[in-house]
Write a protein that holds these residues in place. Sequence first.
Motif, PDB file in Angstrom:
ATOM      1  N   MET A   1       1.171  -1.268  -0.115  1.00 26.81           N
ATOM      2  CA  MET A   1      -0.075   0.331  -0.020  1.00 26.81           C
ATOM      3  C   MET A   1       0.510   1.326   0.093  1.00 26.81           C
ATOM      4  SD  MET A   1      -2.719   0.635   2.596  1.00 26.81           S
ATOM      5  CE  MET A   1      -2.397   1.107   3.996  1.00 26.81           C
ATOM      6  N   VAL A   2       0.495   2.269  -0.687  1.00 24.34           N
ATOM      7  CA  VAL A   2       0.982   3.422  -0.710  1.00 24.34           C
ATOM      8  C   VAL A   2       0.248   4.480  -0.265  1.00 24.34           C
ATOM      9  CG1 VAL A   2       2.254   5.358  -2.526  1.00 24.34           C
ATOM     10  CG2 VAL A   2       2.733   3.158  -3.067  1.00 24.34           C
ATOM     11  N   LEU A   3       0.249   5.386   0.786  1.00 26.30           N
ATOM     12  CA  LEU A   3       0.110   6.253   1.383  1.00 26.30           C
ATOM     13  C   LEU A   3       0.193   7.684   0.913  1.00 26.30           C
ATOM     14  CD1 LEU A   3       1.059   5.427   5.423  1.00 26.30           C
ATOM     15  CD2 LEU A   3      -1.817   4.610   4.234  1.00 26.30           C
ATOM     16  N   ASP A   4      -0.982   8.252   1.278  1.00 25.16           N
ATOM     17  CA  ASP A   4      -0.491  10.133   0.620  1.00 25.16           C
ATOM     18  C   ASP A   4      -0.232  10.842   1.293  1.00 25.16           C
ATOM     19  OD1 ASP A   4      -1.747  12.267  -1.362  1.00 25.16           O
ATOM     20  OD2 ASP A   4      -3.804  11.318  -1.156  1.00 25.16           O
ATOM     21  N   LYS A   5       0.106  12.504   1.122  1.00 25.57           N
ATOM     22  CA  LYS A   5       1.149  13.031   1.393  1.00 25.57           C
ATOM     23  C   LYS A   5       0.396  13.346   3.326  1.00 25.57           C
ATOM     24  CE  LYS A   5       4.420  14.731   0.114  1.00 25.57           C
ATOM     25  NZ  LYS A   5       4.350  15.686  -1.377  1.00 25.57           N
ATOM     26  N   GLY A   6       1.135  13.191   4.081  1.00 26.23           N
ATOM     27  CA  GLY A   6       0.484  13.730   5.246  1.00 26.23           C
ATOM     28  C   GLY A   6       1.281  12.375   6.649  1.00 26.23           C
ATOM     29  N   GLY A   7       1.169  11.177   5.488  1.00 28.22           N
ATOM     30  CA  GLY A   7       1.748  10.420   6.477  1.00 28.22           C
ATOM     31  C   GLY A   7       0.930   9.186   7.520  1.00 28.22           C
ATOM     32  N   LYS A   8       1.693   8.652   7.310  1.00 27.38           N
ATOM     33  CA  LYS A   8       0.605   7.873   8.798  1.00 27.38           C
ATOM     34  C   LYS A   8      -0.308   7.991  10.028  1.00 27.38           C
ATOM     35  CE  LYS A   8       4.970   4.604  10.730  1.00 27.38           C
ATOM     36  NZ  LYS A   8       4.922   5.329  12.317  1.00 27.38           N
ATOM     37  N   ASP A   9       0.679   8.884  10.488  1.00 24.62           N
ATOM     38  CA  ASP A   9       0.109   9.799  11.706  1.00 24.62           C
ATOM     39  C   ASP A   9      -0.252  11.033  11.830  1.00 24.62           C
ATOM     40  OD1 ASP A   9       1.770   7.566  13.444  1.00 24.62           O
ATOM     41  OD2 ASP A   9       3.551   8.489  13.060  1.00 24.62           O
ATOM     42  N   ASP A  10      -1.466  10.935  10.348  1.00 24.40           N
ATOM     43  CA  ASP A  10      -1.829  12.063  10.329  1.00 24.40           C
ATOM     44  C   ASP A  10      -3.930  12.349  11.231  1.00 24.40           C
ATOM     45  OD1 ASP A  10      -3.368  10.747   8.907  1.00 24.40           O
ATOM     46  OD2 ASP A  10      -3.840  11.184   7.515  1.00 24.40           O
ATOM     47  N   HIS A  11      -3.836  11.489  12.349  1.00 28.64           N
ATOM     48  CA  HIS A  11      -4.279  11.131  12.892  1.00 28.64           C
ATOM     49  C   HIS A  11      -5.592  11.284  11.806  1.00 28.64           C
ATOM     50  CE1 HIS A  11      -2.919  10.502  15.957  1.00 28.64           C
ATOM     51  NE2 HIS A  11      -1.627  11.656  16.774  1.00 28.64           N
ATOM     52  N   SER A  12      -6.135  11.027  10.660  1.00 33.05           N
ATOM     53  CA  SER A  12      -6.987  11.393  10.160  1.00 33.05           C
ATOM     54  C   SER A  12      -6.997   9.725   8.710  1.00 33.05           C
ATOM     55  CB  SER A  12      -6.755  11.984   9.036  1.00 33.05           C
ATOM     56  OG  SER A  12      -7.774  12.663   8.255  1.00 33.05           O
ATOM     57  N   PHE A  13      -7.351  10.761   7.276  1.00 35.83           N
ATOM     58  CA  PHE A  13      -7.474   9.741   6.441  1.00 35.83           C
ATOM     59  C   PHE A  13      -6.681   8.683   6.357  1.00 35.83           C
ATOM     60  CE2 PHE A  13      -7.011   8.981   1.713  1.00 35.83           C
ATOM     61  CZ  PHE A  13      -7.989   8.793   1.065  1.00 35.83           C
ATOM     62  N   ASN A  14      -4.817   8.720   6.439  1.00 34.03           N
ATOM     63  CA  ASN A  14      -3.838   7.743   5.868  1.00 34.03           C
ATOM     64  C   ASN A  14      -4.210   6.753   7.017  1.00 34.03           C
ATOM     65  OD1 ASN A  14      -2.048   8.388   3.322  1.00 34.03           O
ATOM     66  ND2 ASN A  14      -1.884  10.399   4.891  1.00 34.03           N
ATOM     67  N   GLU A  15      -4.278   7.566   8.433  1.00 33.80           N
ATOM     68  CA  GLU A  15      -3.923   6.804   9.314  1.00 33.80           C
ATOM     69  C   GLU A  15      -5.277   5.559   9.973  1.00 33.80           C
ATOM     70  OE1 GLU A  15      -5.048   7.673  14.269  1.00 33.80           O
ATOM     71  OE2 GLU A  15      -2.865   7.668  13.886  1.00 33.80           O
ATOM     72  N   SER A  16      -6.402   5.980   9.384  1.00 31.00           N
ATOM     73  CA  SER A  16      -7.466   5.020   8.711  1.00 31.00           C
ATOM     74  C   SER A  16      -7.102   3.910   7.955  1.00 31.00           C
ATOM     75  CB  SER A  16      -8.953   6.119   8.121  1.00 31.00           C
ATOM     76  OG  SER A  16      -9.939   5.474   8.798  1.00 31.00           O
ATOM     77  N   ALA A  17      -6.657   4.045   6.774  1.00 32.95           N
ATOM     78  CA  ALA A  17      -6.515   3.534   5.867  1.00 32.95           C
ATOM     79  C   ALA A  17      -5.179   2.734   6.886  1.00 32.95           C
ATOM     80  CB  ALA A  17      -5.566   3.942   4.309  1.00 32.95           C
ATOM     81  N   VAL A  18      -4.046   2.852   7.721  1.00 34.12           N
ATOM     82  CA  VAL A  18      -3.269   1.663   8.304  1.00 34.12           C
ATOM     83  C   VAL A  18      -4.062   1.081   8.841  1.00 34.12           C
ATOM     84  CG1 VAL A  18      -1.081   2.485   9.589  1.00 34.12           C
ATOM     85  CG2 VAL A  18      -1.201   3.931   7.864  1.00 34.12           C
ATOM     86  N   ASN A  19      -5.178   1.472   9.765  1.00 34.68           N
ATOM     87  CA  ASN A  19      -5.567   1.028  10.727  1.00 34.68           C
ATOM     88  C   ASN A  19      -6.073  -0.443  10.608  1.00 34.68           C
ATOM     89  OD1 ASN A  19      -4.911   2.864  12.963  1.00 34.68           O
ATOM     90  ND2 ASN A  19      -7.095   3.869  13.252  1.00 34.68           N
ATOM     91  N   GLY A  20      -7.107  -0.390   8.534  1.00 33.96           N
ATOM     92  CA  GLY A  20      -7.442  -0.938   8.012  1.00 33.96           C
ATOM     93  C   GLY A  20      -6.388  -2.260   7.410  1.00 33.96           C
ATOM     94  N   PHE A  21      -5.205  -1.668   7.077  1.00 34.91           N
ATOM     95  CA  PHE A  21      -3.938  -2.289   7.037  1.00 34.91           C
ATOM     96  C   PHE A  21      -3.577  -3.798   7.925  1.00 34.91           C
ATOM     97  CE2 PHE A  21       0.084  -3.376   5.521  1.00 34.91           C
ATOM     98  CZ  PHE A  21      -0.092  -4.180   3.644  1.00 34.91           C
ATOM     99  N   ASN A  22      -3.337  -2.910   8.997  1.00 34.32           N
ATOM    100  CA  ASN A  22      -2.829  -3.956  10.006  1.00 34.32           C
ATOM    101  C   ASN A  22      -3.697  -4.322  10.802  1.00 34.32           C
ATOM    102  OD1 ASN A  22       0.068  -2.342  10.239  1.00 34.32           O
ATOM    103  ND2 ASN A  22      -1.300  -0.515  11.603  1.00 34.32           N
ATOM    104  N   LYS A  23      -5.115  -4.208  10.449  1.00 32.76           N
ATOM    105  CA  LYS A  23      -5.902  -4.961  11.263  1.00 32.76           C
ATOM    106  C   LYS A  23      -6.177  -6.781  10.086  1.00 32.76           C
ATOM    107  CE  LYS A  23     -11.158  -5.683  11.708  1.00 32.76           C
ATOM    108  NZ  LYS A  23     -12.391  -4.819  11.551  1.00 32.76           N
TER     109      LYS A  23
END
Length: 355
Positions: free
Chosen positions: A39-61
Motif C-alpha cells: 500500500m502507498v499512502l498519501d502525503k501527510g503520513g501514517k500519523d495524521d490522525h485522519s485519512f492515512n491513519e484510517s487506511a493504516v488501521n485497516g491494513f494492520n487489522k
Amino acid sequence: MPSTRMIKKARMIIITLLSTYSLTSLANSIKQAPPKICMVLDKGGKDDHSFNESAVNGFNKSLKELAISKDSKFVEPRNDAQIPTFFRNFATSMNCDLIIAIGFNPSDSVPELALKYPNKKFLVVDTNLEEKNKAKNIRSITFQEHDGSFLVGAIAAMKSTSGKVGFIGGMDIPLIHRFETGYTAGAKYINPKIKISTSYVGITPDAWNNPTKAKELALAQYNEGTDVIFQVAANSGQGVFDSAEQMNKKTNHKKQHYAIGVDSNQNWIKPDIIITSMVKRVDNAVFFTIKDFVENKFTSGHTAFGLKDGGVDWAYDQYNKKFYSSSQIKEINSIKEKIINGKITVPDYYEQEKK
C-alpha cells in the motif's frame, strides 16, 4: 530372498513416490503461500490522525486477522517522485499480489500500472478510476463526502453563536470542494443567513502536511468572528485544532472556538475543542477489499459508500457528548435519515461541475 531385479524395481517405486510427494508438497506450498499486500499512502503520513491513519488501521487489522504475507507493507512517500517508484517496485521486485493506492495523488499512477500488469489487482481509495480500468483489475472505492459534510455543516450552524462558521481544506482539488459544498448547504439548512468563510492550504500535495499554514488560516477566520471551523486537511488539520485552543486561551474561555475533525474520529485529540468529526471509513475500505482478495472474492469496478451503509457519518462518543442536548441529537439524526431517504437532496460538487 528377493532378486536383484525386484530390489531395483522396489527402489524405483519408492523414488517415484518420494518424487511425486515432493512435487505435490512443493505445489501445495506454492499454492498456499499467503498473498502479499502492498500500500502507498498519501502525503501527510501514517500519523495524521485522519485519512492515512484510517487506511493504516485497516491494513494492520488485515495483518492481524487475515491470512496475508508478513512481508506485506505500506510506504509513506515524502515527495511526488517517490510514488511511481514505489508502485513499480511493488509490481516487479516485491511481486505484490494486491496493490493499494490511498488518496487522490497516488491513484494517478495506477491506471498505467494496472494495464502493464493485468495479473495484479489494485485498489484505489478516494478516486473513481472506472473509466480508466482497461484491464478490469482495479477496484475504486469512493465515499459520499458531501452527505456527511452536510450533516456536520448542520451541526456547525447549531453550535455557532456568532452566525459565522468556517471551512479549511488541504489541497485545492474537486474532492475537497465536494466537502465544502455539502458543508455549506448543511449550515444554511439550519441558518439560511449564516456566513461561511473558506480557505485552502495550497495547490500541491504538500498542502496535506502543513499545519503551520492551516493554523494561520484558522486564526484569521476566528479573529473575524468565526466560531466553528470544519477542517478537511489531513495532517494540516492539526493546525486548526491548535488555533482554536489558542483563541480560547486568548479570550480566557469567555468566547469558545470549536473545530470539526475529518476522516478518522478525531474527537479525542482535543475534547474541549472538537465538537464532532465527519468520519469516512477508509479502514473498512482497505480491510474488506483485502478480505475479499484473500477469499477469492475480489471484483473490480466502482463502489461509493455513504450514510446508509456507515461509509460516512458524524462521530458521537464520550469525548463530545457534553456538547449536545437530547433535542439536538434527535434533530441531527432526523437530518441524517432525511438524507438517506432522499427527503433532503445534498448538492454534489461533482454533478455541478458536469453542468
